[in-house]
Design a protein around this motif. Structure first.
Motif, PDB file in Angstrom:
ATOM      1  N   ILE A 261      35.466  42.650  53.783  1.00 45.91           N
ATOM      2  CA  ILE A 261      34.828  42.026  52.616  1.00 45.91           C
ATOM      3  C   ILE A 261      35.619  42.380  51.362  1.00 45.91           C
ATOM      4  O   ILE A 261      35.695  41.595  50.422  1.00 45.91           O
ATOM      5  N   GLY A 262      36.253  43.550  51.378  1.00 43.54           N
ATOM      6  CA  GLY A 262      37.056  43.971  50.234  1.00 43.54           C
ATOM      7  C   GLY A 262      38.423  43.304  50.170  1.00 43.54           C
ATOM      8  O   GLY A 262      39.241  43.648  49.324  1.00 43.54           O
TER       9      GLY A 262
ATOM     10  N   ARG B  40      25.405  46.201  50.941  1.00 42.77           N
ATOM     11  CA  ARG B  40      26.198  46.400  52.151  1.00 42.77           C
ATOM     12  C   ARG B  40      26.964  45.127  52.505  1.00 42.77           C
ATOM     13  O   ARG B  40      28.172  45.147  52.725  1.00 42.77           O
ATOM     14  N   ASP B  41      26.238  44.007  52.537  1.00 42.77           N
ATOM     15  CA  ASP B  41      26.862  42.754  52.975  1.00 42.77           C
ATOM     16  C   ASP B  41      27.476  41.963  51.812  1.00 42.77           C
ATOM     17  O   ASP B  41      28.163  40.967  52.044  1.00 42.77           O
ATOM     18  N   CYS B  42      27.205  42.379  50.582  1.00 42.40           N
ATOM     19  CA  CYS B  42      27.658  41.635  49.400  1.00 42.40           C
ATOM     20  C   CYS B  42      27.136  40.198  49.442  1.00 42.40           C
ATOM     21  O   CYS B  42      27.913  39.228  49.452  1.00 42.40           O
ATOM     22  N   THR B  43      25.831  40.082  49.492  1.00 45.72           N
ATOM     23  CA  THR B  43      25.174  38.774  49.559  1.00 45.72           C
ATOM     24  C   THR B  43      23.938  38.788  48.665  1.00 45.72           C
ATOM     25  O   THR B  43      23.469  39.853  48.259  1.00 45.72           O
ATOM     26  N   CYS B  44      23.447  37.590  48.382  1.00 46.77           N
ATOM     27  CA  CYS B  44      22.159  37.500  47.692  1.00 46.77           C
ATOM     28  C   CYS B  44      21.402  36.278  48.190  1.00 46.77           C
ATOM     29  O   CYS B  44      21.973  35.383  48.809  1.00 46.77           O
TER      30      CYS B  44
ATOM     31  N   LEU C 253      29.069  44.219  42.335  1.00 45.42           N
ATOM     32  CA  LEU C 253      29.125  42.829  42.823  1.00 45.42           C
ATOM     33  C   LEU C 253      29.410  41.869  41.672  1.00 45.42           C
ATOM     34  O   LEU C 253      28.704  41.858  40.667  1.00 45.42           O
ATOM     35  N   TRP C 254      30.441  41.057  41.848  1.00 49.69           N
ATOM     36  CA  TRP C 254      30.782  40.041  40.855  1.00 49.69           C
ATOM     37  C   TRP C 254      30.082  38.731  41.208  1.00 49.69           C
ATOM     38  O   TRP C 254      29.712  38.498  42.358  1.00 49.69           O
ATOM     39  N   ILE C 255      29.926  37.894  40.203  1.00 49.39           N
ATOM     40  CA  ILE C 255      29.473  36.543  40.508  1.00 49.39           C
ATOM     41  C   ILE C 255      30.623  35.585  40.201  1.00 49.39           C
ATOM     42  O   ILE C 255      31.647  35.983  39.645  1.00 49.39           O
ATOM     43  N   ASP C 256      30.452  34.343  40.596  1.00 52.53           N
ATOM     44  CA  ASP C 256      31.427  33.310  40.250  1.00 52.53           C
ATOM     45  C   ASP C 256      30.685  32.201  39.514  1.00 52.53           C
ATOM     46  O   ASP C 256      29.782  31.580  40.080  1.00 52.53           O
ATOM     47  N   ASN C 257      31.047  31.987  38.266  1.00 54.15           N
ATOM     48  CA  ASN C 257      30.354  30.948  37.499  1.00 54.15           C
ATOM     49  C   ASN C 257      31.290  29.827  37.100  1.00 54.15           C
ATOM     50  O   ASN C 257      32.490  30.034  36.964  1.00 54.15           O
ATOM     51  N   PRO C 258      30.727  28.636  36.917  1.00 59.96           N
ATOM     52  CA  PRO C 258      31.544  27.536  36.395  1.00 59.96           C
ATOM     53  C   PRO C 258      31.694  27.724  34.889  1.00 59.96           C
ATOM     54  O   PRO C 258      31.401  28.797  34.356  1.00 59.96           O
TER      55      PRO C 258
ATOM     56  N   MET D 214      31.442  38.492  45.631  1.00 64.34           N
ATOM     57  CA  MET D 214      32.694  39.226  45.750  1.00 64.34           C
ATOM     58  C   MET D 214      32.501  40.650  45.241  1.00 64.34           C
ATOM     59  O   MET D 214      32.036  40.845  44.127  1.00 64.34           O
ATOM     60  N   PRO D 215      32.848  41.643  46.080  1.00 65.66           N
ATOM     61  CA  PRO D 215      32.809  43.002  45.540  1.00 65.66           C
ATOM     62  C   PRO D 215      33.929  43.163  44.517  1.00 65.66           C
ATOM     63  O   PRO D 215      34.969  42.510  44.625  1.00 65.66           O
ATOM     64  N   ASP D 216      33.701  43.999  43.538  1.00 69.00           N
ATOM     65  CA  ASP D 216      34.734  44.323  42.545  1.00 69.00           C
ATOM     66  C   ASP D 216      36.073  44.473  43.258  1.00 69.00           C
ATOM     67  O   ASP D 216      36.225  45.315  44.143  1.00 69.00           O
ATOM     68  N   PRO D 217      37.058  43.653  42.893  1.00 66.94           N
ATOM     69  CA  PRO D 217      38.330  43.664  43.643  1.00 66.94           C
ATOM     70  C   PRO D 217      39.201  44.879  43.341  1.00 66.94           C
ATOM     71  O   PRO D 217      40.305  44.975  43.878  1.00 66.94           O
ATOM     72  N   GLY D 218      38.737  45.760  42.477  1.00 69.37           N
ATOM     73  CA  GLY D 218      39.527  46.973  42.209  1.00 69.37           C
ATOM     74  C   GLY D 218      40.549  46.785  41.109  1.00 69.37           C
ATOM     75  O   GLY D 218      41.443  47.622  40.934  1.00 69.37           O
ATOM     76  N   GLY D 219      40.401  45.712  40.374  1.00 71.66           N
ATOM     77  CA  GLY D 219      41.324  45.457  39.280  1.00 71.66           C
ATOM     78  C   GLY D 219      41.391  43.966  39.007  1.00 71.66           C
ATOM     79  O   GLY D 219      41.065  43.149  39.884  1.00 71.66           O
TER      80      GLY D 219
END
Lengths: 584, 584
Positions: free
Chosen positions: A291-292, B143-147, B170-175, B260-265
């Motif tokens: 997932i990462g 855990r699953d990065c879901t909502c 956890l990040w979101i994706d917006n238009p 999406m989990p925080d991509p680390g940067g």
């Protein structure tokens, strides 16, 4: 298989009649089919024409029944076969089927091994063998990295085509066996192991013959002259592609796919883990890295015996005929130098990228005490290939058939019955599933061969039950075992993502939320799209109105259930008594 | 909007009656709806109750008609509104609608701006305002990065919820705009800009109220007690989710999404390109890097005026009221320091990873003569934000409303009409599309504001036609312009992926492959699932049998076509004459 010319000489009583179809009607239908496709492309089947078992090899698949039959060999027996040469012929065949009420069972190539092969769910159906003549790569775009395929294109054929026609930069993604249909696998929502491993996600555009014979194109294909049929999945309005997967609503005659361009580098790897109890830690780590976006594909977590079976039959390792126990499995793991669990994965991209990924991947898995890792070495001249070397090919989209090896674990006529539940990709669930299956396998007398695969987010547990199909007692134990497991799994909230013909009804009834709303919905679509009920009746548990409730469903009876529970409790390893008690 | 209590005092002749429904029946239906949801949650609309234009602001959206009406303000006018509080209430409402033949137009939040807002396609429909009360985040799994969401959860609300409840990872994706519904956007197959930007691909599991009131869950949700509803998309058997998008086959009351989990940067970037003619080279490069997995998301290639409009109205730059020409646009580009085309993108991951990506990305785009690049700097105190700073937020899933700015390009009551064709992601096609639109915009007197976005493989061309809705002549020109462009595009094999209410029929008829097979198929599903034709009649051009062919379709007439061609040819900039000649 007598060619259609001999039809007149076949007595009525040996024909395999589908429901509501007389011998006369079937004869007429077959003769009419011959007029559409040519008499060379129609066959008639009888019980007598079934291939003998020793011919039932993977390379010479029967198309009239399941190669790996689990009920009787003639339970899912086709009345005939027709091989169309074009979408137009498929359309004509469908119209004819409507006229004679002859059910059609479409297969692409028919290698749905472990789930029924090319056999029809409803006895007497005519197998619509799409792949035999419709097997062309219709288009490849090197600009868009896409292709358009007919159902008969196998992974082998697609790979060859790309290599030989100047598309070496395009990779394919294949499942464990390369002889299957690219289209068929995606329609059954199968998976492979590169970053493009989730095959339905990676398809783009379909041409579909509907059960009335109408031809439709989905996505941008429904725009005349469209130049994005293989690049944009959706088109405009309701997006129907999903309802043509695992379904009986249409016959897919063309299908587009995205192809991965050469990622600029590749490295496969193997981590071995010493302890049976390491499974939860492995799964937790894979989920986090997957997932990462550190792990780019779906690595497999295989148990010792699956690897052992790939190398050779059980008799190579032991004289025991009982399910192997911990210490015996440890011994085998040491002998063949794999783990109790072995993680086969790969990284895709230029070396500096892979080095960064590897740093994290290595650090993560090496935290598990006793873990070791290695990279695939080139196969030395005359040396036997290791499983890592085999997986190295699969993980980079080189189709192969190495995994056929483990079919013969307990018998040279080894057969496979697949059991594929989905669970959360958590250590807890992986272990719970593993224990659940292990317990039933011990009860019913089978060795556990299995693999865990983290998809986008879920865990696929692929359990490979191998059995000797020529041994009726073993077949029956195998059948009962999976029947029990489907119920075990459902009771814990786990559901299979696909199943063998003989469990389609049981599984459909397990997906029963909201008073069976999903199955009712599927039946409603079925009745609307296929009013005569001619297309693949019973596929995924969806029966047409004409055939519903007439006893064709194979539901698990209460009687059977209690019987099997009783047997499981009292006589876990007494094969003879089960064989004499159970009727299928 | 009079509350339902005043219903009795409203004269019959001012009610907005749907077809086949008498004033008495509508009154009865509204009163019955009030019994289900409470009278506070039902409204009745009349022509008189329409909001005045100056109230038609984005933050105070009308729900009875299109905020950005392009035909007459009351063309797509609702007869009332009902706001359910639960799936059970939705089901009861649907059953009631079947009884009274009252059409329902479900909206999540209703901010489908540029495509019709919350207005119903069929005049007299009752808006089913799902989001008003069903607006909860039902579940988040770290855990699953879901909502799992109800339709009323906006991007703003989801982001806030994650921040405030311990899910900062956890990040979101917006238009582009954050006020819309996460569920609604995905159902319309909208997109955002992180690696999770393709919203339908990233959904997992639905709860759907069917047009008969039955409630169904899709995917693993149809397994009772399932623990993978939000992790595995498909379940078992036909996968129906796609047919509930851009459709009128069901009302989605719950929907799962992957996060999406925080991509680390993270690092956003801007490349500016000097020449209008650089577009093909830019698109070619984006496609190669996107398919090559170097660019992980969908960057946007914006033209000068879109950025200019984000900063301020046209009057800030020029006194001209005509479409701006090359030299004028060059001047503006210099003034606001953007390119004739500007590429806004981002990289996701730890710095060493991004450094590797950047090497390739930079080398690729800097090959285009005159290209420059920059990174977003923190916004200084009191300074006006740059478009790069705005996009920096959007590209990392921070919802905002910056892009509302450009609506007012030519008028403080600026409105938007979207035109969104799909093409191959090739330089040739990008340029062809651009020229095609530019020509029509010049003919009809509009400035081209647009952006090109490479999705998985295709090119989305998002054309933003801004107009003054209070100027009937301008509305008519806008309408004719897009009508012409849909035909222009179809003739070249390009099709829009969504469209405004007033073009749904025109566009559906453009997707006509195989003698209209796709639309026929959609109609067949419609008639099966919604026999009384009560759910969103006309959505995506799909009409139910009861209303089909009764003149509700808005097809482009031959008369109109020739008229518009004539005008386009002879009087490209004479607004007055167009206004007096055209009837809508």
């Amino acid at each position: 298989m007598p060619p259609i010319e001999h039809l007149a000489s076949i007595p009525d009583e040996t024909l395999i009649l589908p429901p509501d179809v007389s011998a006369t009607a079937l004869r007429e239908a077959l003769n009419q089919l011959a007029k559409i496709v040519g008499s060379n492309n129609v066959q008639v089947h009888t019980k007598e024409s079934m291939k003998p078992d020793d011919e039932g090899h993977y390379y010479n698949l029967p198309k009239e029944h399941d190669l790996f039959y689990i009920l009787e060999k003639d339970t899912f027996l086709a009345s005939g076969l027709v091989a169309p040469g074009s979408t137009e012929e498929v359309s004509q065949i469908v119209k004819l089927a409507n006229k004679y009420l002859v059910p059609l069972w479409p297969v692409s190539i028919g290698r749905n091994l472990g789930y029924g092969g090319s056999a029809p769910r409803l006895r007497g159906s005519i197998v619509l063998d799409l792949g035999a003549r419709m097997n062309k790569v219709l288009d490849v775009s090197v600009r868009d990295c896409t292709c358009l395929l007919e159902p008969g294109v196998s992974y082998f054929a697609l790979h060859d085509y790309l290599q030989k026609n100047g598309f070496k930069n395009l990779w394919i993604d294949n499942p464990d066996l390369g002889g299957g249909s690219v289209v068929g696998n995606a329609l059954d929502r199968g998976a492979g192991y590169t970053p493009y491993g989730e095959h339905f996600s990676m398809h783009c555009g379909m041409e579909v013959v509907l059960p009335t014979g109408e031809v439709m194109r989905t996505g941008m294909g429904s725009l005349p002259g469209s130049n994005t049929w293989q690049t944009f999945q959706y088109g405009y309005g309701p997006y129907p592609d999903g309802i043509f997967t695992q379904s009986n609503y249409g016959i897919v005659t063309k299908m587009g796919f995205w192809l991965m361009p050469d990622p600029g580098g590749y490295q496969s790897y193997l981590f071995t883990f010493q302890n049976d109890s390491d499974l939860p830690a492995i799964v937790e780590s894979v989920r986090i890295l997957r997932i990462g976006m550190v792990i780019q594909n779906s690595p497999t977590i295989r148990n010792t015996l699956l690897d052992a079976a790939t190398y050779g039959p059980k008799s190579d390792y032991t004289t025991s005929e009982k399910p192997l126990q911990d210490s015996e499995i440890d011994e085998i793991a040491n002998k063949i130098k794999v783990g109790r669990w072995s993680l086969y994965g790969a990284m895709y991209g230029p070396k500096p990228m892979r080095d960064l990924q590897w740093e994290t991947i290595k650090a993560t898995f090496m935290k598990i005490p006793g873990a070791k890792y290695e990279f695939a070495q080139p196969v030395a001249e005359g040396e036997k290939m290791s499983v890592l070397q085999m997986r190295d090919e699969t993980l980079r989209g080189l189709p192969n058939t190495y995994e056929l090896g483990w079919l013969n674990w307990t018998s040279p006529r080894g057969s496979l019955l697949g059991f594929s539940p989905i669970s959360p990709a958590s250590g807890f669930d992986a272990n719970k599933q593993y224990q659940m299956v292990l317990k039933r396998f011990q009860e019913f007398g089978f060795d556990y061969l299995g693999t865990f695969i983290v998809g986008w987010r879920e865990l696929h547990h692929i359990v490979c039950l191998t059995f000797d199909k020529t041994n009726p007692s073993e077949r029956k134990r195998a059948h009962r075992c999976i029947e029990a497991l489907i119920d075990d799994a459902a009771a814990e909230g786990y559901g299979e993502y696909r199943t063998h013909l003989c469990y389609m009804d049981q599984l459909a009834s397990a997906y029963s939320w909201g008073n069976g709303a999903s199955l009712k919905f599927n039946e409603q679509l079925k009745d609307s799209l296929d009013p005569n009920g001619i297309l693949a009746p019973g596929k995924s548990g969806v029966w047409p109105a004409r055939l519903r409730g007439r006893g064709f469903e194979l539901k698990r009876s209460t009687e059977r259930k209690s019987e099997s529970t009783m047997i499981a409790k009292n006589q876990p390893s007494n094969r003879r008594s089960i064989s004499s008690h159970l009727k299928l």
